[in-house]
Design a protein around this motif. Structure first.
Motif, mmCIF file in Angstrom:
data_model
loop_
_atom_site.group_PDB
_atom_site.id
_atom_site.type_symbol
_atom_site.label_atom_id
_atom_site.label_comp_id
_atom_site.label_asym_id
_atom_site.label_seq_id
_atom_site.Cartn_x
_atom_site.Cartn_y
_atom_site.Cartn_z
ATOM 1 N N LYS A 1 0.727 -1.115 -0.126
ATOM 2 C CA LYS A 1 0.040 -0.069 0.133
ATOM 3 C C LYS A 1 0.730 1.371 -0.067
ATOM 4 O O LYS A 1 0.738 2.211 -0.734
ATOM 5 N N GLU B 1 0.458 4.149 -3.185
ATOM 6 C CA GLU B 1 0.041 5.447 -2.904
ATOM 7 C C GLU B 1 1.169 6.407 -3.340
ATOM 8 O O GLU B 1 0.754 7.766 -3.608
ATOM 9 N N TRP C 1 -9.236 2.104 -0.607
ATOM 10 C CA TRP C 1 -8.435 3.158 -0.247
ATOM 11 C C TRP C 1 -7.848 4.200 -1.048
ATOM 12 O O TRP C 1 -7.467 5.442 -0.622
#
Length: 423
Positions: free
Chosen positions: A165, A169, A185
């Motif tokens: 993650k 990002e 997310w």
């Protein structure tokens, strides 16, 4: 990567409106240095897309490049595991594997970073998890970064996703193949859905006659007077070649002279499981008559893989892509483009290409696959109707000009936002 030249004007014949839109979208990107990073130059859909995409981007005036990473073999053992975990495998990436992945990614990334910054790159596109860290963590902040994920992300392993993650990002934009592949997310405006597409002018997609196709296949023991089904896909558990064999066995109980060809040459250096999968397939097919399995280019006796694929797709009565997970599955559109009835697994990207019962068929089990094989083999007129519809579907949705336009629009948007933030 050294690529054969392509001329985009040759694609005007497929859709003039799309052609003009691509020309317009590319005008603001003239001479922009675009770099694609992936893990293999041949074998698999990603390399196949890049061969056409990068060549056409260059022809449109972009200064596009394609770099292939070359880490140790052990690195690909781990990235294959990451690939499987992201496609939903119930396993785990231990601390040793995580640390090795981080360490080798940083080493290769540092080497690439020096070159990319020296070359004043305008945009970097990283393809899939193998080079994920390499393409996100080392570049100067000013360089916009896109992550292009080609795999089936319907139900990713959450522990692995949590590990990746923070690196995902970092990217300015994430491109996936289906809307439901988006990680919850990630903000909606950070994700773009782009369906892949085939190159209608690639060698494997050029039209040949049935006679030309059979002239090739007859050299390898494929018999013209027997009904032929095939699956053309690398030997990977997610492609379910053993399930195809089981469906063939069941269908053969009703169609005694049915024959099956499985074609999946081992070409990708980033797939260390391929040989083991081939051995499993050979074992499953042992003592079953009328199955031919091609996995080594030496079996093709000098015939180019693309020419063999084209012949097999042209000659097959029914084509299967019985995947259990599938980011897209270019072989589905390739077969549909040739006017074939396709039976595909009811998963991921295959569901985008086939409208069940209208231009192909989606199946959820071996039994259902066998039943559909029998139905189509026994009804030539019906499968020809399905094939004509399938060809129209690909013509309207899954050809390279549309794919190019979608990507160019993302490039323009990402570069514009990045420039505004740094000015």
């Amino acid at each position: 990567m050294n690529l054969s030249k392509k001329s985009f004007i040759n694609y005007k014949q497929f859709n003039e409106n799309l052609y003009q839109k691509v020309i317009s979208a590319s005008s603001a990107l003239k001479n922009k240095k675009i770099v694609h990073i992936n893990s293999t130059e041949n074998g698999g859909g990603v390399a196949e897309l890049l061969i056409s995409q990068v060549a056409l981007e260059r022809n449109l005036g972009l200064d596009s490049h394609w770099y292939v990473i070359h880490p140790p073999k052990e690195f690909f053992v781990i990235t294959k595991k990451i690939h499987n975990l992201l496609q939903g495998e119930d396993s785990t990436l231990d601390d040793v594997e995580q640390n090795y992945y981080l360490e080798k990614s940083k080493k290769v990334g540092d080497e690439l970073d020096y070159f990319l910054n020296k070359e004043k790159v305008d945009l970097v596109i990283t393809h899939d998890p193998q080079p994920l860290l390499i393409g996100c963590c080392n570049l100067l902040p000013r360089v916009p970064k896109i992550l292009r994920l080609h795999i089936d992300l319907t139900n990713p392993n959450q522990e692995t996703l949590f590990f990746l993650k923070p690196f995902i990002e970092v990217f300015d934009k994430v491109i996936v193949s289906r809307d439901d592949f988006r990680f919850p997310w990630l903000k909606l405006d950070k994700v773009k859905t782009i369906m892949p597409a085939i190159d209608p002018l690639a060698a494997k997609n050029l039209q040949i006659t049935d006679d030309e196709a059979w002239e090739i296949l007859s050299r390898f023991g494929v018999r013209r007077k027997m009904p032929l089904i095939s699956q053309i896909s690398r030997f990977d558990k997610w492609k379910d070649p053993i399930g195809v064999i089981e469906a063939f066995k069941a269908a053969k109980e009703e169609i005694d002279n049915l024959q099956l060809v499985l074609l999946g040459l081992i070409e990708s250096v980033d797939d260390p499981e391929a040989k083991a999968q081939v051995n499993s397939v050979l074992k499953a097919a042992k003592d079953i008559p009328d199955i031919l399995i091609f996995y080594d280019e030496n079996q093709l006796k000098g015939i180019a893989n693309d020419n063999f694929v084209r012949a097999l797709q042209t000659a097959s009565d029914v084509i299967l892509q019985k995947s259990l997970k599938e980011g897209f599955g270019l072989t589905v559109s390739e077969a549909m483009w040739k006017g074939k009835a396709v039976i595909g697994g009811n998963v991921g990207g295959i569901k985008m290409q086939i409208k069940n019962g209208e231009d192909g068929f989606l199946v959820d089990s071996i039994k259902e696959t066998a039943s559909k094989i029998v139905e189509l083999i026994n009804n030539k007129a019906f499968r020809e109707i399905i094939g004509r519809r399938a060809q129209k579907t690909v013509a309207s949705k899954f050809l390279m000009p549309r794919y190019l336009l979608d990507n160019l629009e993302v490039y323009n948007k990402v570069l514009k936002i990045k420039n505004e933030n740094f000015n």
